[in-house]
Design a protein around this motif. Structure first.
Motif, PDB file in Angstrom:
ATOM      1  N   PHE A   1      25.857 -14.034  -2.594  1.00 13.88           N
ATOM      2  CA  PHE A   1      24.871 -13.409  -1.719  1.00 13.88           C
ATOM      3  C   PHE A   1      23.529 -14.090  -1.913  1.00 13.88           C
ATOM      4  N   ASP A   2      22.612 -13.833  -0.995  1.00 13.11           N
ATOM      5  CA  ASP A   2      21.251 -14.345  -1.088  1.00 13.11           C
ATOM      6  C   ASP A   2      20.291 -13.194  -1.349  1.00 13.11           C
ATOM      7  N   MET A   3      19.389 -13.387  -2.303  1.00 13.21           N
ATOM      8  CA  MET A   3      18.361 -12.391  -2.619  1.00 13.21           C
ATOM      9  C   MET A   3      16.989 -12.960  -2.263  1.00 13.21           C
ATOM     10  N   TYR A   4      16.118 -12.088  -1.790  1.00 12.44           N
ATOM     11  CA  TYR A   4      14.734 -12.441  -1.493  1.00 12.44           C
ATOM     12  C   TYR A   4      13.821 -11.371  -2.092  1.00 12.44           C
ATOM     13  N   ALA A   5      12.538 -11.683  -2.176  1.00 12.76           N
ATOM     14  CA  ALA A   5      11.548 -10.690  -2.598  1.00 12.76           C
ATOM     15  C   ALA A   5      10.248 -10.979  -1.871  1.00 12.76           C
ATOM     16  N   ASP A   6       9.510  -9.923  -1.553  1.00 15.31           N
ATOM     17  CA  ASP A   6       8.184 -10.108  -0.974  1.00 15.31           C
ATOM     18  C   ASP A   6       7.165  -9.336  -1.798  1.00 15.31           C
ATOM     19  N   ALA A   7       5.986  -9.887  -1.925  1.00 14.32           N
ATOM     20  CA  ALA A   7       4.922  -9.248  -2.704  1.00 14.32           C
ATOM     21  C   ALA A   7       4.169  -8.245  -1.843  1.00 14.32           C
ATOM     22  N   SER A   8       3.799  -7.129  -2.446  1.00 15.34           N
ATOM     23  CA  SER A   8       3.017  -6.114  -1.738  1.00 15.34           C
ATOM     24  C   SER A   8       1.657  -5.903  -2.390  1.00 15.34           C
ATOM     25  N   ALA A   9       1.320  -6.750  -3.371  1.00 15.19           N
ATOM     26  CA  ALA A   9       0.022  -6.647  -4.049  1.00 15.19           C
ATOM     27  C   ALA A   9      -0.373  -8.021  -4.586  1.00 15.19           C
ATOM     28  N   GLU A  10      -1.637  -8.183  -4.947  1.00 14.09           N
ATOM     29  CA  GLU A  10      -2.130  -9.443  -5.516  1.00 14.09           C
ATOM     30  C   GLU A  10      -2.257  -9.303  -7.031  1.00 14.09           C
ATOM     31  N   LEU A  11      -1.101  -9.227  -7.690  1.00 17.99           N
ATOM     32  CA  LEU A  11      -1.081  -9.012  -9.137  1.00 17.99           C
ATOM     33  C   LEU A  11      -0.516 -10.188  -9.915  1.00 17.99           C
ATOM     34  N   LEU A  12      -0.018 -11.191  -9.220  1.00 14.46           N
ATOM     35  CA  LEU A  12       0.548 -12.347  -9.904  1.00 14.46           C
ATOM     36  C   LEU A  12      -0.571 -13.310 -10.272  1.00 14.46           C
ATOM     37  N   GLN A  13      -0.733 -13.564 -11.576  1.00 14.68           N
ATOM     38  CA  GLN A  13      -1.797 -14.445 -12.045  1.00 14.68           C
ATOM     39  C   GLN A  13      -1.293 -15.875 -12.181  1.00 14.68           C
ATOM     40  N   THR A  14      -2.006 -16.811 -11.566  1.00 17.47           N
ATOM     41  CA  THR A  14      -1.637 -18.215 -11.623  1.00 17.47           C
ATOM     42  C   THR A  14      -2.221 -18.866 -12.873  1.00 17.47           C
ATOM     43  N   GLU A  15      -1.892 -20.137 -13.089  1.00 15.23           N
ATOM     44  CA  GLU A  15      -2.360 -20.849 -14.278  1.00 15.23           C
ATOM     45  C   GLU A  15      -3.881 -21.000 -14.312  1.00 15.23           C
TER      46      GLU A  15
END
Length: 260
Positions: free
Chosen positions: A114-128
């Motif tokens: 199967f294929d899984m996807y995800a979408d973000a609903s907030a700006e909580l992912l911190q980049t480098e």
């Protein structure tokens, strides 16, 4: 004067062309994966009566299921309610195999893809560089099922992928294999409720889960046809399975969870 106007016009055309080129070169979100097998469960008919949210422990996410269209492609969406702390949250879906391929085909199954996807609903992912972005980040997990061999819990392999730029990820392809089928670790025709569990853990941002293109394969690598005329999902049945009694899946969830 005429020469000057011509030069100005040429400069304007060149600038417009450059702007258009920049727009065309802007990175685009990944496109959903197309179904490559004629027996894939694609959710194009809007039915998801064979799927339910499993909410059997304090770390399991609650939410709602629906079929949505993403870039012209329909898929199953698990809208996460955010009822569990992000650092321990597990999104779990139970897929009823009997309803999809029939009891007579259960024993033939050796692999599920199967294929899984995800979408973000907030700006909580911190980049480098320290910025916070609206992207799901790491996308991974695992799954399992109860087999006919003394109804023991069987762990499938884990899967992983990610999206660190766009709101919506591309497909994270997963394969669940019955590697010990020869020793009885498989389904059988007399199992009335054969199903498998899909789990996503290690969430790095508030996000929802999507599933598409479910395919069952036999030992020869041939896909197994899906049953037609599956009963439609009713409004009452779209609620999560939070009231279901705890099963061996609760223990399996804790054993399968690992940090990405």
């Amino acid at each position: 004067m005429l020469c000057r106007k011509i030069l100005l016009f040429a400069a304007a055309v060149s600038t417009a062309a450059m702007l258009c080129s920049c727009r065309n070169n802007k990175p685009q979100p990944p496109a959903p994966a197309e179904a490559e097998d004629e027996n894939a469960v694609t959710f194009d008919d809007g039915d998801f009566s064979f799927a339910e949210i499993v909410c059997d422990d304090k770390e399991a996410a609650d939410g709602e299921l629906s079929v949505v269209e993403v870039q012209g492609n329909k898929m199953l969406k698990f809208t996460d309610s955010g009822n569990v702390d992000l650092d321990v949250r597990v999104q779990k879906l139970r897929i009823n195999a009997v309803q999809l391929i029939g009891a007579e085909n259960l024993e033939r199954v050796r692999k599920i893809e199967f294929d899984m996807y995800a979408d973000a609903s907030a700006e909580l992912l911190q980049t480098e560089d320290g910025k916070y972005v609206k992207a799901p980040g790491w996308i991974g997990g695992g799954g399992g099922t109860v087999t006919a061999d003394n109804e023991d819990w069987y762990d499938f392999g884990e899967f992983s992928g990610g999206e660190y730029t766009f709101d919506m990820s591309g497909a994270v392809h997963a394969e669940f294999k019955f590697l010990l089928a020869a020793s009885g670790k498989k389904w059988s025709a007399d199992m009335e409720d054969a199903n498998f569990l899909i789990m996503r853990w290690g969430l790095q941002n508030e996000s929802n889960l999507y599933i598409d293109n479910i395919v069952f394969y036999d030992e020869n690598g041939e896909s197994i046809p899906v049953q037609e005329n599956i009963p439609a999902k009713t409004a009452e049945s779209t609620e999560s399975a939070s009231a279901l009694p705890a099963t061996s899946e609760e223990t399996a969830t804790k054993e399968l969870q690992t940090a990405p």
